[in-house]
Write an enzyme that holds these catalytic residues in place. Structure first.
Site, PDB file in Angstrom:
ATOM      1  N   HIS A 134       0.607  -1.320  -0.117  1.00 54.82           N
ATOM      2  CA  HIS A 134       0.406   0.164  -0.287  1.00 54.82           C
ATOM      3  C   HIS A 134       0.936   0.973   0.102  1.00 54.82           C
ATOM      4  CE1 HIS A 134      -3.125   2.321   0.222  1.00 54.82           C
ATOM      5  NE2 HIS A 134      -3.485   1.740   1.305  1.00 54.82           N
TER       6      HIS A 134
ATOM      7  N   ASP B  27      -9.764  -5.564 -19.991  1.00 50.66           N
ATOM      8  CA  ASP B  27     -10.305  -6.000 -20.515  1.00 50.66           C
ATOM      9  C   ASP B  27      -8.931  -6.756 -20.837  1.00 50.66           C
ATOM     10  OD1 ASP B  27     -11.075  -7.322 -22.669  1.00 50.66           O
ATOM     11  OD2 ASP B  27     -11.949  -6.286 -23.307  1.00 50.66           O
TER      12      ASP B  27
END
Length: 462
Positions: A183, A407
């Site tokens: 993070h 995608d």
């Protein structure tokens, strides 16, 4: 924050091992088969760029240091047909050239004036693991939240790489990509830019949103001036001598995925008088329901730490492609009685007003705080929490990050996107829904006794 407190208690190792998974139902969305065997086949480290180049040091910003010292793990599930692993790995190697910090290594040793990220040279790299499942992906859809999700991505417990990914290939050609990223290297907005770029690279498409590393927007004023008190809210006070931690056995904590249809969301918005955003309205609803489920006494003060993306709030605004961390929290709070008595409009208003206060002035004060205290050992408030946040909540929205648009090509579809199992109470994550009508999915972690109550009242409009 994607600052979400995804603390992972993992003890297994990938290298040279074979791991088996049994997925069992733990959510409000009921899946199909629960038997999934995943076998780890290989692992490698990708080190993009010239290994003989001199490494460079990039000091962590105050926003990086505010982020939790943890890995965030997410899962993407794609139905077949999907690109072969070789194409995914080759695309990842190319993409990391644009995102060199994800192949860097963190150095927070005390000898440094400020913690930094070391980029380039022969160290660092990104871990890539290949794994196979004997079943078809369709046997396990929709994915149910389970502790065994932790076996679908590399373990952060012994990680030496800031970015790790596991490609879980199913017999049908379906694919689950499990990825973990530290993070303090990147927030949710940044990782959405990365995953989109990786997918575009695999498809051979132009990367239309390359990362921006320019930190000129984060310069302190001269002289720096803190208009707000950031000790206690963002970082633990320097003179703090006690920590109020509550810890339970992780087995007492339940993760659930609650689906809210588009029609139900509209009912909530009408009940909130249409004055607030979908996110503010939904979180107001959940804040009230979770307060009831937790059985908090009337006078107990309950607070929500709501992650706020600072990019668009600074003046001038920072591009969404800025790569790193640029998130602070809003802190709506109320007594349990007032929260319930004021209804959904009141709860949504408190969230709206708290978010509104995280403006350019507040963010600039935080930047100046980093200049004044950056040489100190800054400990974010997240790092002193136990694994039970009650009576607080921590809320993060992934609705605007476009994760659902990732995608990789091949013709298959993204069938699920969600975080891994989280053994930490009090987390709420708002995700794009994958039902036929869209809607919103909400990932919630609570003690099991409180989760049982929330299951009963989560869709009540009272």
């Amino acid at each position: 924050m994607l600052a979400c407190r995804v603390i992972l208690f993992l003890a297994w190792t990938l290298h040279g091992s074979i791991s088996c998974i049994n997925l069992s139902p733990c959510s409000l969305l009921h899946g199909a088969s629960t038997n999934m065997d995943v076998h780890v086949l290989s692992s490698r480290v990708l080190r993009p760029g010239d290994p003989n180049s001199a490494p460079s040091k990039a000091p962590l910003t105050v926003f990086d240091r505010f982020a939790s010292n943890i890995y965030i793990a997410v899962l993407f599930a794609f139905s077949p047909p999907t690109p072969p692993n070789d194409a995914l790995i080759a695309g990842l190697s190319k993409t990391l050239l644009l995102f060199p910090t994800l192949a860097g290594r963190l150095d927070d040793s005390r000898r440094l004036r400020r913690p930094c990220l070391i980029v380039g040279g022969c160290g660092g790299g990104a871990l890539v693991v290949e794994a196979a499942a004997s079943s078809n992906l369709s046997d396990h859809l929709p994915l149910e939240v389970s502790p065994d999700f932790q076996l679908l991505h590399p373990s952060p417990a012994s990680a030496v790489h800031v970015f790790q990914v596991q490609l879980n290939r199913f017999a049908c050609g379906g694919l689950i990509i499990g990825a973990t990223a530290h993070h303090r290297v990147a927030d949710g907005q940044s990782m959405s830019i990365f995953f989109t770029a990786w997918a575009q690279t695999v498809r051979g498409a132009f990367v239309d949103r390359p990362p921006v590393y320019d930190q000129s927007w984060l310069k302190p004023r001269c002289p720096p001036h803190c208009e707000f008190n950031h000790w206690g809210l963002e970082f633990t006070p320097l003179n703090s001598s006690s920590v109020n931690q509550i810890d339970v056995d992780p087995s007492e904590i339940t993760n659930m995925l609650i689906r809210y249809s588009a029609d139900f969301i509209q009912k909530l918005r009408r009940k909130a008088e249409g004055k607030y955003t979908t996110f503010e309205t939904l979180i107001g609803h959940l804040w009230r329901k979770i307060t009831v489920a937790r059985r908090l006494e009337d006078r107990v003060q309950t607070m929500v730490r709501v992650s706020v993306n600072g990019r668009t709030r600074l003046k001038p605004p920072v591009p969404n492609e800025f790569f790193g961390n640029l998130v602070l929290n809003a802190y709506p709070q109320a007594t349990a009685k007032d929260l319930i008595d004021e209804g959904l409009p009141g709860a949504a208003m408190m969230i709206h007003e708290a978010i509104r206060r995280v403006d350019d002035r507040y963010i600039q004060s935080f930047i100046d705080f980093g200049e004044l205290y950056g040489d100190e050992e800054l400990v974010p408030v997240y790092d002193v929490d136990g694994n039970v946040l009650s009576p607080m909540l921590e809320v993060d929205s992934w609705l605007r990050f476009r994760f659902e648009d990732v995608d990789f090509g091949g013709g298959g579809a993204l069938r699920a996107f969600l975080p891994t199992w989280v053994p930490f109470e009090g987390l709420v994550m708002v995700l794009p829904g994958f039902g036929e009508d869209g809607g919103i999915d909400v990932f919630v972690t609570l003690l099991e006794e409180h989760a049982k109550m929330l299951r009963q009242i989560s869709h009540s409009l009272d």
